[in-house]
Design a protein around this motif. Structure first.
Motif, short mmCIF file in Angstrom:
data_model
loop_
_atom_site.label_atom_id
_atom_site.label_comp_id
_atom_site.label_asym_id
_atom_site.label_seq_id
_atom_site.Cartn_x
_atom_site.Cartn_y
_atom_site.Cartn_z
N UNK A 1 -43.68 34.53 -37.29
CA UNK A 1 -44.33 35.35 -36.26
C UNK A 1 -44.04 36.83 -36.50
N UNK A 2 -44.91 37.68 -35.98
CA UNK A 2 -44.76 39.12 -36.06
C UNK A 2 -44.91 39.71 -34.67
N UNK A 3 -43.99 40.59 -34.28
CA UNK A 3 -44.13 41.36 -33.05
C UNK A 3 -44.56 42.76 -33.46
N UNK B 1 -48.53 34.69 -34.24
CA UNK B 1 -47.85 33.54 -34.83
C UNK B 1 -48.71 32.95 -35.94
N UNK B 2 -48.05 32.37 -36.95
CA UNK B 2 -48.71 31.89 -38.15
C UNK B 2 -48.24 30.47 -38.47
N UNK B 3 -48.93 29.83 -39.38
CA UNK B 3 -48.55 28.48 -39.79
C UNK B 3 -47.35 28.47 -40.72
N UNK B 4 -47.04 29.63 -41.33
CA UNK B 4 -45.92 29.67 -42.26
C UNK B 4 -45.37 31.08 -42.35
N UNK B 5 -44.15 31.19 -42.85
CA UNK B 5 -43.53 32.49 -43.06
C UNK B 5 -44.27 33.29 -44.12
N UNK B 6 -44.84 32.60 -45.11
CA UNK B 6 -45.57 33.30 -46.16
C UNK B 6 -46.81 33.98 -45.59
N UNK C 1 -52.53 32.13 -36.27
CA UNK C 1 -52.57 30.88 -35.50
C UNK C 1 -52.79 31.18 -34.03
N UNK C 2 -52.12 32.21 -33.53
CA UNK C 2 -52.24 32.57 -32.11
C UNK C 2 -51.93 34.04 -31.93
N UNK C 3 -52.53 34.63 -30.91
CA UNK C 3 -52.31 36.02 -30.55
C UNK C 3 -51.90 36.08 -29.09
#
Length: 448
Positions: free
Chosen positions: A366-368, A330-335, A317-319
C-alpha cells in the motif's frame, strides 16, 4: 472493581474539540465581554496544558487522538496515519472500559476502531474504515457524513447523503438549535466554514440525543469544524490580524468576515449544553492546537482519484481518500506498489520540476500519498511524465490557503467532579487516558 458509589452514579463525557487554540479563544473572551459566556466560564475553571511529540511531522491529530485513546506516546503506539488504528494491536480506552463492565458510546472519535462487543452507539469518523454499531441510523449517518466530508472540497453531496442528513436533522436536531441551523444554512453559500459548523452542530445533537437515550457510562464525541476553520481562516480573525502581516485575498474570503468568531459562538452553545448536563462530568480537550501560519501555502485535492491514476497508468486494487490532500492506495503485491510509487514520484511540474506528490509512504502493498504541491495551480501549470505534459488544473480542486499550522500545545478543561483526576500541567496528552480510568476508579490505569 468499583469502590466508589459516586463513580457508579456519575457518567463521563469526553468532548474532543480538535485543535482549538484556547489562548486565542481567551483573547476573544476578553475582547468581547458577554459574547462567549460558556467559554468564559470554561476558561476560568480548571484546565491544564498538555504537550505531545516535538517533530512537526508527528504533530498530527490522528497521532495525538490515538495517544488519548490508548494511553501511549507515538513512539509506543506507532499509529502514524489516519486509519492506521484499524487492524492494529494497539489497545483503546473504549474496549478497556467495556471490559471493566461499563457501557460505552462514541460519535466520530478520530482514528478509533470499533472493537466493542455491545456499544451503546458507535459512529466512526469519516475517514476510518471501521463499522458503526449496526443500527440503521448509525449506518446511514456514517455513510452520509463520510461522503459529505470527503467530497467537501468540491462542494458535492449526493442525493442519498442529502436525504439521510435531512432525516438526521429531523430526528436529532434539538429544537433550541433550530434557529442556529437556519441561520448557518441561510448564509452558507460561498461560506464553507458555515457548512462545517452545521455538520458539527448536527454531530453534537446526534450525540446529545443518543447519550440521553442510551445512558452510557462513558461517551466521547469528536468535533472538527474548528480545526478546519482555523486551518483555512486564521488570517481573518480579528484577534490574529494585529499579530500577522499575512492576509487572505478578497476572492478567498471577505476581509470583514471573521469565521473564527463564528466558530467560537457555535462552540459556546455546545459547551453550554455539556456544562448543563445533570449527573455527568465533562472533559473538554483539544488534543493539540494550531497557531497562525507564517507563509502562504495552497492546498489542492484530486477531483477524481481513480481517473487521475488511470491517466498515469497506475493500476490499484482500492483507493481510500483521506483528509484534504491525502489518499491511501492498496495493491495486489509489493511489486505493484513499488512501480506505482515510482510513477507517482516522477510526476513533476514542467517549469521547475517540483513533485506533485512529494510525500509517499510505502508500506509494502500500500501507499499513503499526499498531494504536496504548495503553489497556486493556474491554467498554465503543466505537469510531465514519460515525456508527455498536460495542465494539472482540470484534475484538482482548490481546498484552501493554509492559515493555521499544528503546534504541540493542547488544552484540557475538567468539570468539578473529574478535575481531581486531571493530569499535571505540561503532561503528555496520553495522560487523559489515565484520567478517565481513574475517574471510574479502576485499579489499572496503565495501558497494557
Amino acid at each position: 472493581m468499583q469502590s466508589s458509589q459516586t463513580s457508579v452514579r456519575k457518567k463521563l463525557i469526553l468532548v474532543e474539540l480538535n485543535e482549538i487554540n484556547f489562548d486565542i479563544a481567551s483573547d476573544y473572551v476578553r475582547e468581547y465581554p458577554g459574547r462567549f459566556p460558556a467559554l468564559a466560564k470554561l476558561i476560568a475553571g480548571a484546565g491544564v496544558r498538555s504537550t505531545c511529540e516535538q517533530k512537526y511531522e508527528e504533530i498530527e491529530p490522528w497521532i495525538q487522538w490515538a495517544s488519548v485513546h490508548s494511553g501511549k506516546t507515538y513512539a509506543e503506539h506507532g499509529i502514524f496515519r489516519l486509519g492506521d488504528i484499524v487492524g492494529s494491536d494497539v489497545p483503546q480506552l473504549f474496549e478497556q472500559l467495556e471490559r471493566n463492565g461499563l457501557r460505552v458510546g462514541c460519535v466520530s472519535a478520530m482514528n478509533a476502531e470499533n472493537r466493542l462487543s455491545a456499544p451503546a452507539y458507535f459512529i466512526p469518523d469519516p475517514w476510518t474504515a471501521t463499522p458503526s454499531d449496526g443500527s440503521w441510523w448509525s449506518r446511514v449517518l456514517t455513510q452520509a457524513v463520510s461522503q459529505t466530508v470527503n467530497d467537501n472540497s468540491q462542494a458535492r453531496i449526493t442525493p442519498k447523503s442529502a436525504m439521510h442528513l435531512a432525516l438526521g436533522l429531523l430526528r436529532f436536531a434539538q429544537p433550541k438549535h433550530y434557529g442556529l441551523y437556519a441561520k448557518l444554512v441561510a448564509k452558507s453559500r460561498g461560506a464553507s466554514w458555515r457548512k462545517a459548523l452545521v455538520l458539527d452542530l448536527l454531530l453534537h445533537d446526534i450525540h446529545a440525543k443518543l447519550f440521553r437515550a442510551r445512558l452510557p457510562d462513558f461517551s466521547t464525541v469528536f468535533l472538527n469544524a474548528g480545526a478546519h476553520i482555523q486551518h483555512h481562516y486564521f488570517f481573518n480573525s480579528s484577534i490574529v490580524k494585529g499579530k500577522t502581516k499575512i492576509a487572505n485575498p478578497a476572492w478567498y474570503v471577505a476581509d470583514d468576515l471573521d469565521p473564527i468568531a463564528e466558530m467560537l459562538e457555535v462552540y459556546d452553545r455546545l459547551v453550554a449544553d455539556y456544562m448543563s448536563l445533570e449527573n455527568t462530568e465533562v472533559i473538554i480537550a483539544t488534543g493539540l492546537s494550531q497557531k497562525p501560519y507564517d507563509r502562504v501555502k495552497y492546498y489542492y485535492r484530486l477531483k477524481d482519484h481513480a481517473s487521475f491514476l488511470d491517466k498515469l497508468g497506475v493500476r490499484v486494487k482500492a483507493i481510500q481518500p483521506r483528509m484534504t490532500r491525502d489518499f491511501l492506495l492498496t495493491f495486489d503485491s509489493a511489486q505493484e506498489a513499488s512501480v506505482a510509487q515510482a510513477r507517482l514520484s516522477s510526476l513533476k511540474t514542467v517549469k521547475d520540476g517540483v513533485p506533485i506528490f512529494g510525500e509517499i509512504d510505502n508500506r509494502g502493498d500500500s501507499l499513503f500519498v499526499t498531494l504536496t504541491y504548495p503553489q497556486e495551480i493556474g491554467a498554465d501549470l503543466l505537469v510531465t511524465i514519460d515525456g508527455k505534459s498536460w495542465p494539472l488544473a482540470p484534475d484538482v480542486t482548490f481546498v484552501a490557503i493554509k492559515n493555521g499550522m499544528h503546534q504541540e500545545t493542547g488544552f484540557s478543561y475538567f468539570s468539578a467532579g473529574v478535575a481531581k483526576y486531571a493530569p499535571d500541567d505540561q503532561s503528555h496528552v496520553k495522560e487523559l487516558y489515565s484520567t478517565v480510568l481513574r475517574f471510574f476508579d479502576r485499579r489499572s490505569a496503565t495501558p497494557t
